[in-house]
Motif scaffolding. Sequence first.
Motif, PDB file in Angstrom:
ATOM      1  N   THR A 141      45.388  31.012  74.845  1.00 32.53           N
ATOM      2  CA  THR A 141      44.491  31.627  73.869  1.00 32.53           C
ATOM      3  C   THR A 141      43.051  31.158  74.024  1.00 32.53           C
ATOM      4  O   THR A 141      42.120  31.974  74.064  1.00 32.53           O
ATOM      5  CB  THR A 141      44.962  31.296  72.438  1.00 32.53           C
ATOM      6  OG1 THR A 141      46.347  31.569  72.326  1.00 32.53           O
ATOM      7  CG2 THR A 141      44.193  32.110  71.418  1.00 32.53           C
ATOM      8  N   LEU A 142      42.854  29.844  74.122  1.00 32.49           N
ATOM      9  CA  LEU A 142      41.517  29.261  74.081  1.00 32.49           C
ATOM     10  C   LEU A 142      41.061  28.660  75.408  1.00 32.49           C
ATOM     11  O   LEU A 142      39.881  28.363  75.571  1.00 32.49           O
ATOM     12  CB  LEU A 142      41.472  28.159  73.011  1.00 32.49           C
ATOM     13  CG  LEU A 142      41.821  28.571  71.585  1.00 32.49           C
ATOM     14  CD1 LEU A 142      41.857  27.344  70.681  1.00 32.49           C
ATOM     15  CD2 LEU A 142      40.835  29.595  71.056  1.00 32.49           C
TER      16      LEU A 142
ATOM     17  N   VAL B 136      41.249  34.815  73.517  1.00 31.94           N
ATOM     18  CA  VAL B 136      40.109  35.114  72.651  1.00 31.94           C
ATOM     19  C   VAL B 136      39.050  35.926  73.390  1.00 31.94           C
ATOM     20  O   VAL B 136      38.161  36.507  72.750  1.00 31.94           O
ATOM     21  CB  VAL B 136      39.470  33.818  72.095  1.00 31.94           C
ATOM     22  CG1 VAL B 136      40.426  33.111  71.167  1.00 31.94           C
ATOM     23  CG2 VAL B 136      38.998  32.900  73.224  1.00 31.94           C
TER      24      VAL B 136
ATOM     25  N   GLU C 214      42.749  39.984  70.260  1.00 33.33           N
ATOM     26  CA  GLU C 214      43.529  38.744  70.177  1.00 33.33           C
ATOM     27  C   GLU C 214      44.860  38.941  69.461  1.00 33.33           C
ATOM     28  O   GLU C 214      45.825  38.215  69.704  1.00 33.33           O
ATOM     29  CB  GLU C 214      42.714  37.657  69.478  1.00 33.33           C
ATOM     30  CG  GLU C 214      43.374  36.294  69.506  1.00 33.33           C
ATOM     31  CD  GLU C 214      42.571  35.228  68.781  1.00 33.33           C
ATOM     32  OE1 GLU C 214      43.120  34.126  68.567  1.00 33.33           O
ATOM     33  OE2 GLU C 214      41.400  35.499  68.424  1.00 33.33           O
TER      34      GLU C 214
END
Length: 266
Positions: free
Chosen positions: A28-29, A81, A86
């Motif tokens: 995700t990040l 992201v 998302e």
Amino acid sequence: MNTGKSARLERIGTDGKFVTVPMDHGITLGPVKGLRDIESTIDAVTRGGADAVLTQKGVADRVHGNKNDKGYIVHLNGSTVIGPDENDKRLTGSVEDAVKVGADAVSFHMNVGSEHEPDQMTQLAEICSDAEDLGIPVLAMAYARGEGIDEHDAESLGHAVRLAEELGADVVKTAYSGDAESFEYVTGSTSLPVIIAGGSPSGDLQTLKDVRGVVDAGGAGVSMGRSIFQHDDPEAMARAVAAVVHEDASAEEALEIAGLAEGVEA
């Protein structure tokens, strides 16, 4: 519940309570603080009192050998992201994949109320069926997320956790509604153990007060990532959270137990 599921649930929790540290945020990040040297972080949080850690399947070899005989959960979907949406979590593995890399359980993220809900509902149902065949517990991350939806509304969260139970999950994670009184509606909406997400770090004391509220509302613990693995002392923060969940400590007592009380603002 079959014998295999019961046995594996004991590996990811303690007496029906759960302190899970998800570290699937690398998808995700990206390689954020706490995840670059994920081996050291896993060692720290499990020494501190986490019952289990959670990652994507590709880093399983970095988990084993560092988790101090604690439980391991493999997450089966994800998004980034920097991508177009998302909330559009896509499959990243199967229950069989998780078994192959030594998982004790699997997890799946679903955004109830989003435009992606129909596909995610079907996928979660299929995962639960596959997991039942193999005796693997399923942790459903069921959030109330969509246009016009308050992500912390107790009624919406209650719908989300009930949906997870109806589809066959064994444990359900959701957002915190903000106080114990309203969260009682959420825990009362399902017979499953309900645990909360940590979200963005909000300070040690407030985080522990939220955990205390969950326990007071009949919740079964937490699945808390950044507030633990990005903490300056991940081992101590894991110990503090575990003190609330497993030792029934107050937020202030937990800070004392973990040695984090000094300098913490009320």
